[in-house]
Design a protein around this motif. Structure first.
Motif, mmCIF file in Angstrom:
data_model
loop_
_atom_site.group_PDB
_atom_site.id
_atom_site.type_symbol
_atom_site.label_atom_id
_atom_site.label_comp_id
_atom_site.label_asym_id
_atom_site.label_seq_id
_atom_site.Cartn_x
_atom_site.Cartn_y
_atom_site.Cartn_z
ATOM 1 N N ASN A 55 0.840 -1.212 0.000
ATOM 2 C CA ASN A 55 0.000 0.000 0.000
ATOM 3 C C ASN A 55 0.871 1.257 0.000
ATOM 4 O O ASN A 55 2.068 1.201 0.257
ATOM 5 C CB ASN A 55 -0.919 -0.025 1.227
ATOM 6 N N LYS A 56 0.247 2.381 -0.270
ATOM 7 C CA LYS A 56 0.893 3.703 -0.289
ATOM 8 C C LYS A 56 1.889 3.830 -1.432
ATOM 9 O O LYS A 56 2.932 4.479 -1.279
ATOM 10 C CB LYS A 56 1.576 4.020 1.055
ATOM 11 N N ASP A 58 1.595 5.590 -3.865
ATOM 12 C CA ASP A 58 1.644 7.000 -4.290
ATOM 13 C C ASP A 58 2.818 7.748 -3.655
ATOM 14 O O ASP A 58 3.270 8.755 -4.180
ATOM 15 C CB ASP A 58 0.318 7.720 -3.940
ATOM 16 N N ILE A 59 3.322 7.247 -2.520
ATOM 17 C CA ILE A 59 4.444 7.941 -1.882
ATOM 18 C C ILE A 59 5.688 7.038 -1.800
ATOM 19 O O ILE A 59 6.598 7.283 -1.023
ATOM 20 C CB ILE A 59 4.053 8.495 -0.485
ATOM 21 N N SER A 83 -2.801 2.177 -3.872
ATOM 22 C CA SER A 83 -2.794 3.334 -3.007
ATOM 23 C C SER A 83 -4.224 3.461 -2.487
ATOM 24 O O SER A 83 -5.088 4.049 -3.122
ATOM 25 C CB SER A 83 -2.403 4.539 -3.852
ATOM 26 N N LEU A 84 -4.454 2.849 -1.345
ATOM 27 C CA LEU A 84 -5.832 2.714 -0.851
ATOM 28 C C LEU A 84 -6.508 4.050 -0.585
ATOM 29 O O LEU A 84 -7.720 4.160 -0.667
ATOM 30 C CB LEU A 84 -5.833 1.875 0.430
ATOM 31 N N LYS A 85 -5.703 5.043 -0.281
ATOM 32 C CA LYS A 85 -6.269 6.349 0.028
ATOM 33 C C LYS A 85 -6.839 6.995 -1.238
ATOM 34 O O LYS A 85 -7.747 7.801 -1.169
ATOM 35 C CB LYS A 85 -5.163 7.228 0.608
ATOM 36 N N ILE A 115 0.983 -4.357 10.316
ATOM 37 C CA ILE A 115 1.413 -3.600 11.491
ATOM 38 C C ILE A 115 0.716 -2.231 11.491
ATOM 39 O O ILE A 115 0.076 -1.870 10.497
ATOM 40 C CB ILE A 115 2.964 -3.447 11.524
ATOM 41 N N PRO A 116 0.820 -1.458 12.572
ATOM 42 C CA PRO A 116 0.106 -0.174 12.622
ATOM 43 C C PRO A 116 0.451 0.768 11.472
ATOM 44 O O PRO A 116 1.583 0.779 10.980
ATOM 45 C CB PRO A 116 0.591 0.440 13.957
ATOM 46 N N ASN A 117 -0.559 1.509 11.045
ATOM 47 C CA ASN A 117 -0.401 2.612 10.092
ATOM 48 C C ASN A 117 -0.189 2.199 8.627
ATOM 49 O O ASN A 117 0.131 3.038 7.795
ATOM 50 C CB ASN A 117 0.767 3.514 10.547
ATOM 51 N N VAL A 118 -0.328 0.928 8.310
ATOM 52 C CA VAL A 118 -0.110 0.534 6.911
ATOM 53 C C VAL A 118 -1.371 0.711 6.057
ATOM 54 O O VAL A 118 -1.316 0.595 4.837
ATOM 55 C CB VAL A 118 0.408 -0.927 6.773
ATOM 56 N N GLY A 119 -2.512 0.956 6.721
ATOM 57 C CA GLY A 119 -3.732 1.227 5.950
ATOM 58 C C GLY A 119 -4.836 0.193 6.121
ATOM 59 O O GLY A 119 -5.744 0.116 5.297
ATOM 60 N N LYS A 120 -4.796 -0.565 7.216
ATOM 61 C CA LYS A 120 -5.817 -1.607 7.416
ATOM 62 C C LYS A 120 -7.224 -1.011 7.514
ATOM 63 O O LYS A 120 -8.148 -1.502 6.870
ATOM 64 C CB LYS A 120 -5.526 -2.439 8.666
ATOM 65 N N SER A 121 -7.354 0.061 8.313
ATOM 66 C CA SER A 121 -8.696 0.658 8.464
ATOM 67 C C SER A 121 -9.177 1.224 7.139
ATOM 68 O O SER A 121 -10.358 1.099 6.798
ATOM 69 C CB SER A 121 -8.678 1.795 9.483
ATOM 70 N N THR A 122 -8.260 1.850 6.419
ATOM 71 C CA THR A 122 -8.632 2.405 5.113
ATOM 72 C C THR A 122 -9.140 1.288 4.206
ATOM 73 O O THR A 122 -10.145 1.443 3.505
ATOM 74 C CB THR A 122 -7.398 3.111 4.476
HETATM 75 P P1 GTP Z 1 -3.685 1.297 12.854
HETATM 76 O O1 GTP Z 1 -5.115 1.617 13.181
HETATM 77 O O2 GTP Z 1 -2.695 2.152 13.615
HETATM 78 O O3 GTP Z 1 -3.363 -0.162 12.943
HETATM 79 O O4 GTP Z 1 -3.448 1.772 11.324
HETATM 80 P P2 GTP Z 1 -4.078 1.172 10.007
HETATM 81 O O5 GTP Z 1 -3.213 0.072 9.503
HETATM 82 O O6 GTP Z 1 -5.518 0.875 10.206
HETATM 83 O O7 GTP Z 1 -3.891 2.407 9.011
HETATM 84 P P3 GTP Z 1 -4.959 3.491 8.565
HETATM 85 O O8 GTP Z 1 -5.931 2.918 7.597
HETATM 86 O O9 GTP Z 1 -5.483 4.167 9.771
HETATM 87 O O10 GTP Z 1 -4.008 4.489 7.752
HETATM 88 C C1 GTP Z 1 -2.908 5.142 8.381
HETATM 89 C C2 GTP Z 1 -2.616 6.452 7.669
HETATM 90 O O11 GTP Z 1 -2.150 6.175 6.342
HETATM 91 C C3 GTP Z 1 -3.851 7.334 7.495
HETATM 92 O O12 GTP Z 1 -3.452 8.674 7.672
HETATM 93 C C4 GTP Z 1 -4.281 7.075 6.062
HETATM 94 O O13 GTP Z 1 -4.956 8.173 5.507
HETATM 95 C C5 GTP Z 1 -2.935 6.871 5.386
HETATM 96 N N1 GTP Z 1 -3.028 6.055 4.163
HETATM 97 C C6 GTP Z 1 -3.711 4.895 3.972
HETATM 98 N N2 GTP Z 1 -3.574 4.454 2.706
HETATM 99 C C7 GTP Z 1 -2.766 5.348 2.083
HETATM 100 C C8 GTP Z 1 -2.243 5.435 0.756
HETATM 101 O O14 GTP Z 1 -2.475 4.610 -0.115
HETATM 102 N N3 GTP Z 1 -1.433 6.502 0.504
HETATM 103 C C9 GTP Z 1 -1.139 7.451 1.436
HETATM 104 N N4 GTP Z 1 -0.344 8.450 1.068
HETATM 105 N N5 GTP Z 1 -1.620 7.389 2.683
HETATM 106 C C10 GTP Z 1 -2.420 6.367 3.010
#
Ligand code: GTP
Length: 274
Positions: A55-56, A58-59, A83-85, A115-122
């Motif tokens: 994921n991500k 785009d960056i 890029s899930l966002k 792991i945290p912040n990789v985009g699971k919730s998204t």
């Molecule tokens: P935890 O709840 O901490 O476990 O995180 P998570 O894995 O659920 O990640 P989450 O979906 O909250 O996304 C974390 C951050 O990454 C957020 O600010 C999202 O907007 C951002 N994000 C998700 N997908 C992308 C992507 O494809 N590109 C970019 N640039 N940012 C993204």
């Protein structure tokens, strides 16, 4: 920071959940396709059908991803990147999931891991069906872990806060801080920035230049932080630059990808890949 006790506990939890699913959909941050992987868990997943989603992108610096995609393919993963966002992948991903995970039961059940912040919730939010029921907490299941229905015969197991990388060296820790997956403690923030600064100087000097709004970066990371503070007008009482604020802002914007595309993982960083 995570310790062996946590890892052991997490492993046993994951084992329990794995019994209930047919496949695993694992997310990694494309900027650190190895460090952001919970590779501690590779053995756990080996008997499951697996998709790994970078994921991500785009960056992320896509040129550097080929090695990692090939690496995971060689480990038996179906590899996807997105890029899930920015992109809606619901119908595409649903198709891939159906194809990759043969439906052995009435219902297809898949665990989302990462792991945290990789985009699971998204991901979960983009896959949830309109009338998706969040099938409350199943008994014995940790708070936050829940079944989400994508459609009538496809369920996702959301596992927030269960998986994390085994940080067995400082380099991995710093990379995870730079992508925003680990919250730095005490002096870790400054060490991570020093590591990042030296890495960028060698591989991505334009990241530093963008952070300094076009100025050429100096030799030393601390001077860089001073310049960064100056550019932003981060001044403390007594007319000193506010380095603490510069560090936090730099890290936040860097992890959000504001200064450009990057990949932190190189195969030569890892003994077992040499
Ligand atoms: P935890 O709840 O901490 O476990 O995180 P998570 O894995 O659920 O990640 P989450 O979906 O909250 O996304 C974390 C951050 O990454 C957020 O600010 C999202 O907007 C951002 N994000 C998700 N997908 C992308 C992507 O494809 N590109 C970019 N640039 N940012 C993204």
């Amino acid at each position: 920071m995570w310790y062996p006790g946590h890892i052991k506990k997490a492993k046993s939890k994951i084992k329990t959940y794995l019994k209930t699913v047919q496949g695993v959909l694992e997310l990694v941050d494309a900027r650190a396709p190895y460090a952001s992987r919970a590779y501690e868990f590779e053995d756990l997943f080996k008997d499951k059908d697996r998709i790994i989603l970078f994921n991500k992108i785009d960056i992320a610096d896509e040129k550097q991803l080929k090695f990692w995609k090939d690496y995971y393919k060689s480990k038996g993963y179906k590899v996807l990147e997105t890029s899930l966002k920015k992109v809606s992948i619901k119908s595409f991903l649903t198709k891939v999931v159906y194809k990759t995970f043969p439906k052995k039961f009435r219902e297809l059940r898949v665990m989302v891991a990462g792991i945290p912040n990789v985009g699971k919730s998204t991901l979960i939010n983009s896959l949830k069906g309109k009338k998706s029921l969040r099938v409350g907490n199943t008994p014995g299941v940790t708070k936050g872990v829940q079944w989400i229905s994508v459609n009538d015969n496809f369920m996702l197991l959301d596992t927030p806060g269960i998986l994390y990388s085994d940080i067995y060296n400082k380099k991995i820790l710093y990379k995870l801080i730079l992508i925003g997956s680990v919250k730095p403690e005490d002096d870790e923030k400054e060490f991570a920035i020093e590591y990042g600064f030296n890495f960028f100087k060698e591989k991505y000097p334009e990241i530093l230049k963008t952070a300094l709004k076009g100025d050429n970066p100096p030799e030393d990371y601390y001077e860089f932080l001073n310049m960064f503070a100056k550019k932003r007008n981060f001044i403390k009482s007594g007319n000193e630059y506010d380095i603490e604020r510069a560090m936090s802002t730099f890290l936040k914007e860097l992890s959000d990808g504001k200064f450009g595309k990057v990949v932190y993982d190189y195969p030569e960083d890892y003994e077992i890949l040499k």
